[in-house]
Design a protein around this motif. Structure first.
Motif, mmCIF file in Angstrom:
data_model
loop_
_atom_site.group_PDB
_atom_site.id
_atom_site.type_symbol
_atom_site.label_atom_id
_atom_site.label_comp_id
_atom_site.label_asym_id
_atom_site.label_seq_id
_atom_site.Cartn_x
_atom_site.Cartn_y
_atom_site.Cartn_z
ATOM 1 N N GLU A 183 47.995 40.324 28.638
ATOM 2 C CA GLU A 183 49.368 40.059 28.228
ATOM 3 C C GLU A 183 50.261 41.266 28.488
ATOM 4 N N GLU A 184 49.746 42.448 28.141
ATOM 5 C CA GLU A 184 50.564 43.639 28.304
ATOM 6 C C GLU A 184 50.783 43.966 29.783
ATOM 7 N N LYS A 185 49.803 43.663 30.613
ATOM 8 C CA LYS A 185 49.956 43.894 32.053
ATOM 9 C C LYS A 185 51.099 43.041 32.598
ATOM 10 N N LEU A 186 51.176 41.793 32.158
ATOM 11 C CA LEU A 186 52.246 40.908 32.617
ATOM 12 C C LEU A 186 53.586 41.285 31.993
ATOM 13 N N LEU A 187 53.583 41.555 30.687
ATOM 14 C CA LEU A 187 54.832 41.824 29.978
ATOM 15 C C LEU A 187 55.450 43.170 30.333
ATOM 16 N N ASN A 188 54.641 44.098 30.809
ATOM 17 C CA ASN A 188 55.170 45.417 31.171
ATOM 18 C C ASN A 188 56.172 45.355 32.312
ATOM 19 N N ALA A 189 56.245 44.211 32.995
ATOM 20 C CA ALA A 189 57.260 44.036 34.033
ATOM 21 C C ALA A 189 58.649 43.841 33.423
ATOM 22 N N ASP A 190 58.680 43.573 32.115
ATOM 23 C CA ASP A 190 59.935 43.342 31.398
ATOM 24 C C ASP A 190 60.374 44.648 30.730
ATOM 25 N N SER A 191 61.571 45.099 31.034
ATOM 26 C CA SER A 191 62.059 46.366 30.472
ATOM 27 C C SER A 191 62.150 46.315 28.952
ATOM 28 N N LYS A 192 62.454 45.126 28.391
ATOM 29 C CA LYS A 192 62.527 45.007 26.932
ATOM 30 C C LYS A 192 61.160 45.246 26.302
ATOM 31 N N TYR A 193 60.106 44.784 26.982
ATOM 32 C CA TYR A 193 58.771 44.997 26.431
ATOM 33 C C TYR A 193 58.378 46.467 26.536
ATOM 34 N N ARG A 194 58.758 47.132 27.598
ATOM 35 C CA ARG A 194 58.444 48.556 27.731
ATOM 36 C C ARG A 194 59.126 49.356 26.628
ATOM 37 N N GLU A 195 60.333 48.961 26.263
ATOM 38 C CA GLU A 195 61.021 49.623 25.148
ATOM 39 C C GLU A 195 60.277 49.365 23.834
ATOM 40 N N PHE A 196 59.776 48.145 23.667
ATOM 41 C CA PHE A 196 59.006 47.776 22.480
ATOM 42 C C PHE A 196 57.740 48.614 22.384
ATOM 43 N N VAL A 197 57.018 48.796 23.497
ATOM 44 C CA VAL A 197 55.793 49.599 23.535
ATOM 45 C C VAL A 197 56.085 51.046 23.144
ATOM 46 N N ALA A 198 57.231 51.544 23.553
ATOM 47 C CA ALA A 198 57.600 52.922 23.221
ATOM 48 C C ALA A 198 57.836 53.090 21.725
ATOM 49 N N ARG A 199 58.274 52.019 21.053
ATOM 50 C CA ARG A 199 58.543 52.094 19.615
ATOM 51 C C ARG A 199 57.302 51.824 18.774
ATOM 52 N N VAL A 200 56.466 50.875 19.207
ATOM 53 C CA VAL A 200 55.276 50.482 18.436
ATOM 54 C C VAL A 200 54.046 50.964 19.197
ATOM 55 N N ARG A 201 53.374 51.959 18.664
ATOM 56 C CA ARG A 201 52.315 52.650 19.400
ATOM 57 C C ARG A 201 51.020 51.856 19.518
ATOM 58 N N TYR A 202 50.614 51.198 18.423
ATOM 59 C CA TYR A 202 49.283 50.582 18.409
ATOM 60 C C TYR A 202 49.350 49.088 18.683
ATOM 61 N N ARG A 203 48.300 48.603 19.349
ATOM 62 C CA ARG A 203 48.221 47.195 19.729
ATOM 63 C C ARG A 203 47.733 46.302 18.607
ATOM 64 N N LEU A 204 46.636 46.684 17.949
ATOM 65 C CA LEU A 204 45.947 45.777 17.016
ATOM 66 C C LEU A 204 45.713 46.371 15.630
ATOM 67 N N ILE A 205 45.152 47.576 15.590
ATOM 68 C CA ILE A 205 44.834 48.223 14.308
ATOM 69 C C ILE A 205 45.513 49.583 14.267
ATOM 70 N N PRO A 206 46.448 49.789 13.325
ATOM 71 C CA PRO A 206 47.145 51.074 13.252
ATOM 72 C C PRO A 206 46.194 52.249 13.163
ATOM 73 N N GLY A 207 46.423 53.237 14.016
ATOM 74 C CA GLY A 207 45.608 54.431 14.014
ATOM 75 C C GLY A 207 44.312 54.312 14.799
ATOM 76 N N VAL A 208 43.977 53.097 15.274
ATOM 77 C CA VAL A 208 42.694 52.887 15.972
ATOM 78 C C VAL A 208 42.917 52.377 17.395
ATOM 79 N N PHE A 209 43.608 51.249 17.527
ATOM 80 C CA PHE A 209 43.765 50.623 18.848
ATOM 81 C C PHE A 209 45.123 49.933 18.952
#
Length: 209
Positions: A183-209
């Protein structure tokens, strides 16, 4: 690669809905039998949890911006179908463990529903861009829905420990991680998603992954 015709996304989407509906029907039949024989409350919680997945799949909107990679479709199928194949083990857990697992599963269900209600009809199983959502639980992790699934699966497995259930959930978890990366590979083509990734560091478990 699957042939990217103008009709393919819709046909694949419809096929996915049919398969998940059939598997959920099988799960309901299995769990109702257990419930009639005195099954635990966690059985009902899991049915609601997996039923919510099916409902949102059925009402989600179509999109042409979906992955055509066979591997991504395989991950989606395995990740969505494996949890529907678990069975009540009927081990007779004590009241304290049952209460703990019920609370854990309810918390996971609430996280799932919060994520689904944030996505609304943008929910999907196969990697696709149905619009970038950044509110609600998405302020904490980038994939809160999968975090909610993990909580409900752990709670059910603790009450219903069996080699089959452990295998089903292990396969599901590996597929979910693969889905996250796809999902992230596909969504990274969207600039809005890249901004979201910059704000929210973790994918699934805070501090772990």
């Amino acid at each position: 690669m699957l042939p990217a015709t103008r009709y393919s996304p819709r046909l694949l989407d419809i096929g996915e809905r049919i398969v998940l509906a059939a598997l959920f029907s099988y799960m309901v039949w299995t769990f109702v039998q257990d419930w009639l024989e005195g099954g635990s409350i966690v059985t009902a919680i899991l049915l609601v949890s997996e039923g919510a997945v099916l409902v949102f799949v059925l009402v989600r909107r179509f999109t042409d911006d979906v992955s055509f990679r066979p591997g991504d479709w395989a991950l989606a199928f395995v990740g969505s179908s494996a949890p529907l194949l678990v069975h009540p083990a009927g081990t007779g857990a004590n009241a304290m463990l049952t209460a703990f697992c019920a609370i854990l599963m309810l918390a996971g269900l609430m996280v799932q529903l919060a994520a689904k209600l944030t996505l609304r009809r943008s929910f999907g199983a196969v990697a696709a861009n149905r619009g970038v959502k950044v509110g609600g639980p998405y302020r904490l992790v980038r994939h809160p829905m999968y975090a909610g699934y993990l909580m409900t699966h752990i709670g059910f497995l603790l009450i219903n420990p069996s080699a089959w259930n452990a295998l089903a959930y292990s396969v599901c978890s590996l597929a979910q991680i693969g889905r996250i990366l796809a999902e992230e590979k596909l969504l990274n083509a969207d600039s809005k998603y890249r901004e979201f990734v910059a704000r929210v560091r973790y994918r699934l478990i805070p501090g772990v992954f």
